[in-house]
Motif scaffolding. Structure first.
Motif, PDB file in Angstrom:
ATOM      1  N   ILE A 282      72.798 -55.773  24.925  1.00  0.00           N
ATOM      2  CA  ILE A 282      72.529 -54.353  25.160  1.00  0.00           C
ATOM      3  C   ILE A 282      73.371 -53.502  24.207  1.00  0.00           C
ATOM      4  CG2 ILE A 282      72.557 -52.486  26.862  1.00  0.00           C
ATOM      5  CD1 ILE A 282      72.282 -54.648  29.034  1.00  0.00           C
ATOM      6  N   SER A 283      72.753 -52.473  23.643  1.00  0.00           N
ATOM      7  CA  SER A 283      73.423 -51.613  22.665  1.00  0.00           C
ATOM      8  C   SER A 283      74.688 -50.987  23.234  1.00  0.00           C
ATOM      9  CB  SER A 283      72.460 -50.513  22.211  1.00  0.00           C
ATOM     10  OG  SER A 283      73.151 -49.501  21.526  1.00  0.00           O
ATOM     11  N   ILE A 284      75.772 -51.101  22.493  1.00  0.00           N
ATOM     12  CA  ILE A 284      77.034 -50.467  22.875  1.00  0.00           C
ATOM     13  C   ILE A 284      76.884 -48.942  22.863  1.00  0.00           C
ATOM     14  CG2 ILE A 284      79.445 -50.122  22.154  1.00  0.00           C
ATOM     15  CD1 ILE A 284      78.837 -52.828  23.500  1.00  0.00           C
ATOM     16  N   ASP A 285      76.159 -48.417  21.896  1.00  0.00           N
ATOM     17  CA  ASP A 285      75.939 -46.966  21.859  1.00  0.00           C
ATOM     18  C   ASP A 285      75.155 -46.496  23.076  1.00  0.00           C
ATOM     19  OD1 ASP A 285      77.354 -46.655  19.541  1.00  0.00           O
ATOM     20  OD2 ASP A 285      75.600 -46.471  18.235  1.00  0.00           O
ATOM     21  N   ASP A 286      74.176 -47.277  23.512  1.00  0.00           N
ATOM     22  CA  ASP A 286      73.424 -46.912  24.714  1.00  0.00           C
ATOM     23  C   ASP A 286      74.324 -46.908  25.941  1.00  0.00           C
ATOM     24  OD1 ASP A 286      71.142 -46.657  23.225  1.00  0.00           O
ATOM     25  OD2 ASP A 286      70.139 -48.433  24.035  1.00  0.00           O
ATOM     26  N   LEU A 287      75.158 -47.926  26.065  1.00  0.00           N
ATOM     27  CA  LEU A 287      76.055 -48.013  27.220  1.00  0.00           C
ATOM     28  C   LEU A 287      77.102 -46.905  27.202  1.00  0.00           C
ATOM     29  CD1 LEU A 287      76.665 -51.883  27.411  1.00  0.00           C
ATOM     30  CD2 LEU A 287      75.191 -50.493  28.889  1.00  0.00           C
ATOM     31  N   ALA A 288      77.428 -46.412  26.011  1.00  0.00           N
ATOM     32  CA  ALA A 288      78.478 -45.389  25.877  1.00  0.00           C
ATOM     33  C   ALA A 288      78.000 -43.986  26.215  1.00  0.00           C
ATOM     34  CB  ALA A 288      79.033 -45.408  24.456  1.00  0.00           C
ATOM     35  N   THR A 289      76.698 -43.789  26.373  1.00  0.00           N
ATOM     36  CA  THR A 289      76.179 -42.421  26.513  1.00  0.00           C
ATOM     37  C   THR A 289      76.702 -41.697  27.745  1.00  0.00           C
ATOM     38  OG1 THR A 289      74.185 -43.292  27.591  1.00  0.00           O
ATOM     39  CG2 THR A 289      74.069 -42.878  25.214  1.00  0.00           C
ATOM     40  N   THR A 290      77.065 -42.431  28.796  1.00  0.00           N
ATOM     41  CA  THR A 290      77.545 -41.785  30.013  1.00  0.00           C
ATOM     42  C   THR A 290      79.069 -41.773  30.120  1.00  0.00           C
ATOM     43  OG1 THR A 290      77.285 -43.871  31.219  1.00  0.00           O
ATOM     44  CG2 THR A 290      75.443 -42.322  31.307  1.00  0.00           C
ATOM     45  N   LEU A 291      79.758 -42.280  29.093  1.00  0.00           N
ATOM     46  CA  LEU A 291      81.223 -42.311  29.128  1.00  0.00           C
ATOM     47  C   LEU A 291      81.810 -41.027  28.562  1.00  0.00           C
ATOM     48  CD1 LEU A 291      81.873 -45.979  27.920  1.00  0.00           C
ATOM     49  CD2 LEU A 291      81.890 -45.108  30.273  1.00  0.00           C
ATOM     50  N   ARG A 292      82.929 -40.614  29.107  1.00  0.00           N
ATOM     51  CA  ARG A 292      83.594 -39.404  28.615  1.00  0.00           C
ATOM     52  C   ARG A 292      84.309 -39.671  27.297  1.00  0.00           C
ATOM     53  NH1 ARG A 292      85.288 -39.622  33.928  1.00  0.00           N
ATOM     54  NH2 ARG A 292      87.407 -40.173  33.275  1.00  0.00           N
ATOM     55  N   ARG A 293      84.743 -40.910  27.090  1.00  0.00           N
ATOM     56  CA  ARG A 293      85.513 -41.244  25.890  1.00  0.00           C
ATOM     57  C   ARG A 293      84.908 -42.479  25.214  1.00  0.00           C
ATOM     58  NH1 ARG A 293      91.535 -41.949  27.367  1.00  0.00           N
ATOM     59  NH2 ARG A 293      90.589 -43.256  28.968  1.00  0.00           N
ATOM     60  N   PRO A 294      83.785 -42.330  24.566  1.00  0.00           N
ATOM     61  CA  PRO A 294      83.162 -43.486  23.905  1.00  0.00           C
ATOM     62  C   PRO A 294      84.007 -44.078  22.783  1.00  0.00           C
ATOM     63  CG  PRO A 294      82.062 -41.443  23.282  1.00  0.00           C
ATOM     64  CD  PRO A 294      82.986 -41.099  24.419  1.00  0.00           C
ATOM     65  N   SER A 295      84.974 -43.302  22.284  1.00  0.00           N
ATOM     66  CA  SER A 295      85.830 -43.833  21.211  1.00  0.00           C
ATOM     67  C   SER A 295      86.715 -44.976  21.700  1.00  0.00           C
ATOM     68  CB  SER A 295      86.720 -42.716  20.651  1.00  0.00           C
ATOM     69  OG  SER A 295      87.596 -42.228  21.652  1.00  0.00           O
ATOM     70  N   ARG A 296      86.904 -45.084  23.025  1.00  0.00           N
ATOM     71  CA  ARG A 296      87.759 -46.124  23.601  1.00  0.00           C
ATOM     72  C   ARG A 296      86.928 -47.268  24.195  1.00  0.00           C
ATOM     73  NH1 ARG A 296      92.972 -45.061  24.250  1.00  0.00           N
ATOM     74  NH2 ARG A 296      93.150 -46.401  26.086  1.00  0.00           N
ATOM     75  N   PHE A 297      85.697 -47.397  23.707  1.00  0.00           N
ATOM     76  CA  PHE A 297      84.775 -48.390  24.258  1.00  0.00           C
ATOM     77  C   PHE A 297      84.187 -49.252  23.146  1.00  0.00           C
ATOM     78  CE2 PHE A 297      80.219 -49.210  25.482  1.00  0.00           C
ATOM     79  CZ  PHE A 297      80.490 -50.245  26.368  1.00  0.00           C
ATOM     80  N   LEU A 298      84.096 -50.571  23.408  1.00  0.00           N
ATOM     81  CA  LEU A 298      83.471 -51.499  22.464  1.00  0.00           C
ATOM     82  C   LEU A 298      82.917 -52.692  23.226  1.00  0.00           C
ATOM     83  CD1 LEU A 298      85.929 -53.591  22.639  1.00  0.00           C
ATOM     84  CD2 LEU A 298      86.630 -52.726  20.425  1.00  0.00           C
ATOM     85  N   GLY A 299      82.280 -53.590  22.485  1.00  0.00           N
ATOM     86  CA  GLY A 299      81.804 -54.830  23.074  1.00  0.00           C
ATOM     87  C   GLY A 299      82.771 -55.967  22.797  1.00  0.00           C
ATOM     88  N   LEU A 300      83.032 -56.778  23.805  1.00  0.00           N
ATOM     89  CA  LEU A 300      83.771 -58.034  23.649  1.00  0.00           C
ATOM     90  C   LEU A 300      82.869 -59.120  24.219  1.00  0.00           C
ATOM     91  CD1 LEU A 300      87.485 -57.235  24.639  1.00  0.00           C
ATOM     92  CD2 LEU A 300      86.576 -57.716  22.356  1.00  0.00           C
ATOM     93  N   HIS A 301      82.107 -59.746  23.342  1.00  0.00           N
ATOM     94  CA  HIS A 301      81.114 -60.732  23.768  1.00  0.00           C
ATOM     95  C   HIS A 301      81.736 -62.116  23.764  1.00  0.00           C
ATOM     96  CE1 HIS A 301      77.107 -62.952  22.792  1.00  0.00           C
ATOM     97  NE2 HIS A 301      77.471 -63.127  24.049  1.00  0.00           N
ATOM     98  N   PHE A 302      82.092 -62.592  24.968  1.00  0.00           N
ATOM     99  CA  PHE A 302      82.624 -63.941  25.135  1.00  0.00           C
ATOM    100  C   PHE A 302      81.471 -64.919  25.303  1.00  0.00           C
ATOM    101  CE2 PHE A 302      86.132 -61.246  26.231  1.00  0.00           C
ATOM    102  CZ  PHE A 302      87.284 -61.959  25.930  1.00  0.00           C
TER     103      PHE A 302
END
Length: 280
Positions: A116-136
């Motif tokens: 799932i797109s990280i940008d899509d998941l970030a749309t509802t976050l207040r601080r998308p700059s502190r969000f990324l994907g860690l795919h284990f």
């Protein structure tokens, strides 16, 4: 470092295990008391196996004291990093990330999404700059790779910190730009879907299709056995996600849909393309 993991299933427990062995304090949060107790047992059993195998020199008491499992998301408040490891569903993950951000406003946030797109998941976050994907990758304790997915708003410093976190786990990081399926899922699913089509068409048995890739191309494990370990339902979800964005070349084969509908999900259900027992 204090690390939080939302979701204590197979993936979440594996992620918690990895950070515990690296010396971190880990808080796992589930959605109720029953699932929290199951997650607690799952992680502690995994720790015990690592100690038995000699794969850690950390003391059993220290490892067990560093693990905290519950069902109150407020427990994430002191964490520096919180990773969501809930099922691969866009709405479920979006909701989980908002809840984490509210509970731990100072933490870096990561999603264990495989497609799932990280940008899509970030749309509802207040601080998308502190969000990324860690795919284990599953199983987390034995895997050597973590895919770091940088969204368009992800801070470059956070990506570098993520590299350090992954290396501390004894794993190798790769950094990819947010794109459908990232690098690993896109390539892995393409191979797996073609293998399933070949099996359905009677080209060869599951064992021989896997041997072709293991012996001919030196893959450590063939695509059908890998799909069993990942989970057929997980593969189906990723394929549907990629089909919606990249087109019909990622359309899930009918055999994959059939097996999922029958509850044959691979190793976790005891049967997929192979039969599994608890000792494998």
């Amino acid at each position: 470092m204090k690390v939080g993991v939302l979701g204590g299933g197979r993936m979440g427990a594996g992620i918690a295990h990895a950070f515990l062995l690296a010396g971190d304090d880990v808080t796992v949060v589930e959605h109720d008391e029953g699932t929290a107790n199951a997650a607690d047992q799952r992680v502690r059993a995994s720790i015990a196996r690592s100690i038995e195998r000699g794969s850690t020199d950390r003391d059993s008491g220290d490892l067990n004291r560093a693990l905290h499992v519950g069902y109150d998301i407020a427990a994430f408040a002191p964490c520096e990093l919180v990773i969501e490891a809930v099922p691969e569903d866009r709405a479920l993950k979006t909701n989980a990330l908002v809840r984490i951000e509210n509970a731990a406003p100072d933490a870096a946030l990561a999603s264990n999404t495989s497609s799932i797109s990280i940008d899509d998941l970030a749309t509802t976050l207040r601080r998308p700059s502190r969000f990324l994907g860690l795919h284990f990758f599953n199983p987390v304790p034995a895997s050597a790779l973590v895919e770091i997915v940088a969204g368009s708003a992800t801070d470059a410093d956070l990506v570098e910190r993520a590299r350090e976190w992954v290396e501390t786990l004894g794993k190798t990081p790769i950094v990819v730009r947010d794109s459908p399926g990232f690098a690993s899922s896109r390539l892995g699913v393409a191979l797996a879907l073609e293998a399933i089509r070949m099996l359905d068409a009677g080209v060869a048995s599951a064992e021989d299709i896997d041997r072709a890739m293991e012996l001919g191309y030196r893959h450590p494990m063939g695509p059908l056995r890998t799909t069993d370990i990942v989970g057929l339902d997980v593969r189906l979800g990723i394929a549907e996600e990629l089909q919606a964005v990249l087109g019909e070349r990622f359309a899930p084969p009918a055999l994959l849909r059939q097996l999922v509908s029958e509850g044959k999900l691979g190793r976790k259900s005891g049967e997929g393309f192979y039969r599994w027992d608890d000792n494998e």
